[in-house]
Design a protein around this motif. Structure first.
Motif, PDB file in Angstrom:
ATOM      1  N   SER A  62     -13.553  -0.959   4.810  1.00 36.31           N
ATOM      2  CA  SER A  62     -12.845  -0.663   3.560  1.00 36.31           C
ATOM      3  C   SER A  62     -12.029  -1.885   3.180  1.00 36.31           C
ATOM      4  O   SER A  62     -11.501  -1.990   2.084  1.00 36.31           O
ATOM      5  CB  SER A  62     -11.860   0.498   3.755  1.00 36.31           C
ATOM      6  OG  SER A  62     -12.557   1.694   3.931  1.00 36.31           O
ATOM      7  N   GLU A  97     -14.970   6.108  -1.213  1.00 38.09           N
ATOM      8  CA  GLU A  97     -13.527   5.943  -1.183  1.00 38.09           C
ATOM      9  C   GLU A  97     -13.053   5.395  -2.526  1.00 38.09           C
ATOM     10  O   GLU A  97     -13.615   4.436  -3.032  1.00 38.09           O
ATOM     11  CB  GLU A  97     -13.173   4.968  -0.059  1.00 38.09           C
ATOM     12  CG  GLU A  97     -11.701   4.821   0.192  1.00 38.09           C
ATOM     13  CD  GLU A  97     -11.461   4.111   1.525  1.00 38.09           C
ATOM     14  OE1 GLU A  97     -11.189   4.812   2.502  1.00 38.09           O
ATOM     15  OE2 GLU A  97     -11.580   2.874   1.565  1.00 38.09           O
ATOM     16  N   LYS A 256     -17.252  11.227  10.412  1.00 39.77           N
ATOM     17  CA  LYS A 256     -15.826  11.426  10.169  1.00 39.77           C
ATOM     18  C   LYS A 256     -15.632  12.626   9.254  1.00 39.77           C
ATOM     19  O   LYS A 256     -16.142  12.649   8.141  1.00 39.77           O
ATOM     20  CB  LYS A 256     -15.235  10.199   9.487  1.00 39.77           C
ATOM     21  CG  LYS A 256     -14.520   9.269  10.454  1.00 39.77           C
ATOM     22  CD  LYS A 256     -14.353   7.926   9.850  1.00 39.77           C
ATOM     23  CE  LYS A 256     -13.040   7.713   9.164  1.00 39.77           C
ATOM     24  NZ  LYS A 256     -13.053   6.410   8.459  1.00 39.77           N
ATOM     25  N   GLU A 258     -13.290  14.248   6.998  1.00 40.92           N
ATOM     26  CA  GLU A 258     -12.036  13.900   6.338  1.00 40.92           C
ATOM     27  C   GLU A 258     -11.821  14.602   5.016  1.00 40.92           C
ATOM     28  O   GLU A 258     -10.942  14.230   4.245  1.00 40.92           O
ATOM     29  CB  GLU A 258     -11.830  12.385   6.231  1.00 40.92           C
ATOM     30  CG  GLU A 258     -13.005  11.543   5.825  1.00 40.92           C
ATOM     31  CD  GLU A 258     -12.684  10.042   5.970  1.00 40.92           C
ATOM     32  OE1 GLU A 258     -11.524   9.639   5.859  1.00 40.92           O
ATOM     33  OE2 GLU A 258     -13.627   9.272   6.187  1.00 40.92           O
ATOM     34  N   ASN A 282      -6.887  11.640   6.238  1.00 42.12           N
ATOM     35  CA  ASN A 282      -7.364  12.163   4.965  1.00 42.12           C
ATOM     36  C   ASN A 282      -7.447  13.679   4.958  1.00 42.12           C
ATOM     37  O   ASN A 282      -7.018  14.328   4.008  1.00 42.12           O
ATOM     38  CB  ASN A 282      -8.727  11.558   4.639  1.00 42.12           C
ATOM     39  CG  ASN A 282      -8.585  10.121   4.181  1.00 42.12           C
ATOM     40  OD1 ASN A 282      -7.631   9.784   3.494  1.00 42.12           O
ATOM     41  ND2 ASN A 282      -9.501   9.277   4.585  1.00 42.12           N
TER      42      ASN A 282
HETATM   43 MG   LIG Z   1     -11.138   5.481   5.209  1.00 39.68          MG
END
Ligand SMILES: [Mg+2]
Ligand SMILES: Nc1ncnc2c1ncn2[C@@H]1O[C@H](COP(=O)(O)OP(=O)(O)O)[C@@H](O)[C@H]1O
Ligand SMILES: C=C(OP(=O)(O)O)C(=O)O
Ligand SMILES: [K+]
Length: 507
Positions: A62, A97, A256, A258, A282
């Motif tokens: 990221s 994201e 993940k 999230e 998150n």
């Molecule tokens: Mg992230």
């Protein structure tokens, strides 16, 4: 003591809590994943992290480009050589994201009760009333009353730089929000999380694919951390993609969880993935606070029963700026271990925190203390019951290896494995002693081409097979895990049959 996960049969003698713990070779059996970044990329700091107990390094794409992360990785390699500690490499994807795009260096101050517009027009300057973002579909995804959370990259929840917004209006592609708390956006990278809303972007973006096929392939990544996994299809798609990249067919995929969509599809995701990351940062924003513990306990139970590793994130946020965790955080780490977590992932604490080495060290110590009172016996029985009968041959052998090792008080289990399957099955039954895995590479063919399985994981030595046991014993002795006259349990395949051997060492 009535608590199920705790092994405290006698009322504990309070004074015993004050007795110092014996130092051990392994800071803890619980693995510690450290995110490497600006504060943790020199050979010196990374060596400190390895010595303190970090055994997986996470590279979060990221942020930073491939050249930046390569430089960090080269330093990690040097540190691994000099400290002689093994460390796996995890690539963390960007996924769907959303980011606030700021070109300005000035801090942007947001005032409670004022309004602010989120716009996809990235040519606009960010101001106190206008924030450009990298996604044009937001106005279609949200409705009046929705909550949007903006936090500094790797937000800790412990900062005055995060802001909560409530959507009040949608105007074309713009989203108008009311600011719920005053905050100052003072750094470069801010992520935006829309509570309980699906963002219509692919889980594996084109940028992610490019990074995996270049940086990932070049560095033979051990783990892919698949950000924002929302369904089993996301994992299958990532696996197909990896399988086209030679050795990356062996890369393990950790999904993940999230957001609420990932939570709803948890069972099917667990079925496809090799492991799960409980991304509490998150998800903790998406879930009402009073529900977070329930997710943690349920998810860890499911992972434990499936024998798939579970990683808990965001445990000691306050250590980003402080040398000691809060009491709540310290207790939370221990509870994560008692709930069945296999690993702890540190984010902001190691990436941009002031005390990366101390954080790893303290978290490792808390995990080690929790492991001492973890009720292995009960855990073992729960898994055996859950798996039921008939068991696969290999699982029956590996679970027996763990049982025998506990019964004879072995100091280690030595496991010969090619794919890592046997080692993972042993870990599923949570032995109380370290497992030394000897990876024997195997040449395999699928008619199209020959591949080495295990070549990738076999990092320490290229000894011939007769001496492999000796290599493991010597390694165990050199690291203080095995002493003369100790018992060790060996789990291996001889010909077509799997066997467990108990060995009493002489000197
Ligand atoms: Mg992230
Ligand atoms: N004592 C030993 N020394 C060297 N190699 C061994 C020994 N015991 C087992 N092996 C080899 O280790 C490898 C383990 O691979 P395998 O049983 O296929 O593991 P997995 O199923 O975990 O991939 C086999 O090739 C086996 O022949
Ligand atoms: C680990 C998390 O996220 P990130 O990968 O963005 O650090 C998290 O949300 O807990
Ligand atoms: K990420």
């Amino acid at each position: 003591m009535p608590s199920n996960n705790l092994l405290l049969e006698e009322p504990i003698r309070m004074a015993s809590i004050l007795e110092p713990s014996k130092p051990t070779f392994f800071p803890a059996m619980t693995k510690i994943v450290g995110t490497l970044g600006p504060r943790s990329r020199s050979v010196e700091i990374i060596s400190g992290c390895l010595n303190a107990g970090m055994s997986v390094a996470r590279f979060d794409f990221s942020w930073g480009d491939t050249a930046y992360h390569q430089e960090t990785l080269e330093n990690l390699k040097i540190a691994i050589k000099s400290t002689k500690k093994l460390c796996a490499v995890m690539l963390d994807t960007i996924g769907p994201e959303l980011l606030v795009v700021t070109k300005t260096e000035h801090p942007i101050s947001l005032l409670a009760d004022e309004s602010v517009v989120l716009t996809p027009d990235q040519d606009k300057e960010a101001t106190s009333n206008l924030l450009p973002i990298n996604f044009s579909g937001l106005s279609k995804a949200v409705k009046k009353g929705d909550t949007i959370f903006i936090g500094q990259y790797l937000f800790t929840g412990n900062e005055t730089t995060s802001v909560m917004l409530e959507v009040t209006d949608v105007d074309g592609e713009d989203v108008v929000c009311q600011i719920k708390n005053s905050a100052i956006l003072a750094r470069q990278l801010y992520t935006l999380h829309v509570s309980q809303i699906r963002i219509d972007l692919p889980t594996l973006t084109d940028k992610d694919k490019e990074v995996i096929s270049t940086w990932g392939a070049r560095n033979n990544i051990d783990f892919l951390s698949l950000s924002h996994t929302r369904g089993a299809e996301d994992v299958r798609h990532a696996r197909d993609f990896l399988s086209q990249l030679g050795d990356l067919g062996q890369t393990q995929i950790f999904a993940k969880i999230e957001n609420t969509e990932g939570l709803t599809h948890f069972d099917e995701i667990l079925h496809e993935a090799d492991g799960i990351i409980l991304a509490r940062g998150n998800l903790g924003v998406d879930l009402p606070p009073e529900k977070v513990f329930l997710f943690q306990k349920a998810a860890l139970y499911k992972c434990n029963m499936a024998g798939k590793p579970a990683v808990v994130t965001r445990v000691v946020d306050s250590m980003t700026d402080n040398l000691r965790p809060t009491r709540a955080e310290a207790t939370d780490v221990a509870n994560a271990v008692l709930d069945g977590s296999d690993a702890i992932l540190l984010g902001a604490e190691t990436l941009r925190g002031l005390y990366p080495v101390e954080t790893i060290s303290i978290v490792g110590k808390i995990c080690a203390e929790a492991e001492k009172v973890f009720n292995h016996n009960l855990f073992f029985k729960k898994v055996i019951n859950y798996v039921g009968e008939p068991m696969s041959h290999l699982e029956s052998i590996t679970s027996s290896a763990v049982r025998s090792a506990i019964k004879v008080k072995a100091s280690a289990i030595i496991c010969f494995t090619s794919s890592g399957r046997a080692a993972r099955l042993i870990a599923k039954y949570r032995p109380t002693m370290p497992v030394l895995s000897v990876v024997i590479p195997q040449l395999k063919t699928n008619q199209l081409r020959w591949t080495f399985t295990g070549a990738f994981e076999a990092k320490t030595t290229n000894a011939t097979s007769e001496s492999a046991l000796k290599v493991a014993l010597d390694y165990g002795k050199a690291h203080g895990v095995i002493k003369s006259h100790d018992r060790v349990v060996i789990c291996q395949k001889v010909g077509d049959s799997a066997v467990v051997k108990i060995m009493e060492l002489e000197d």
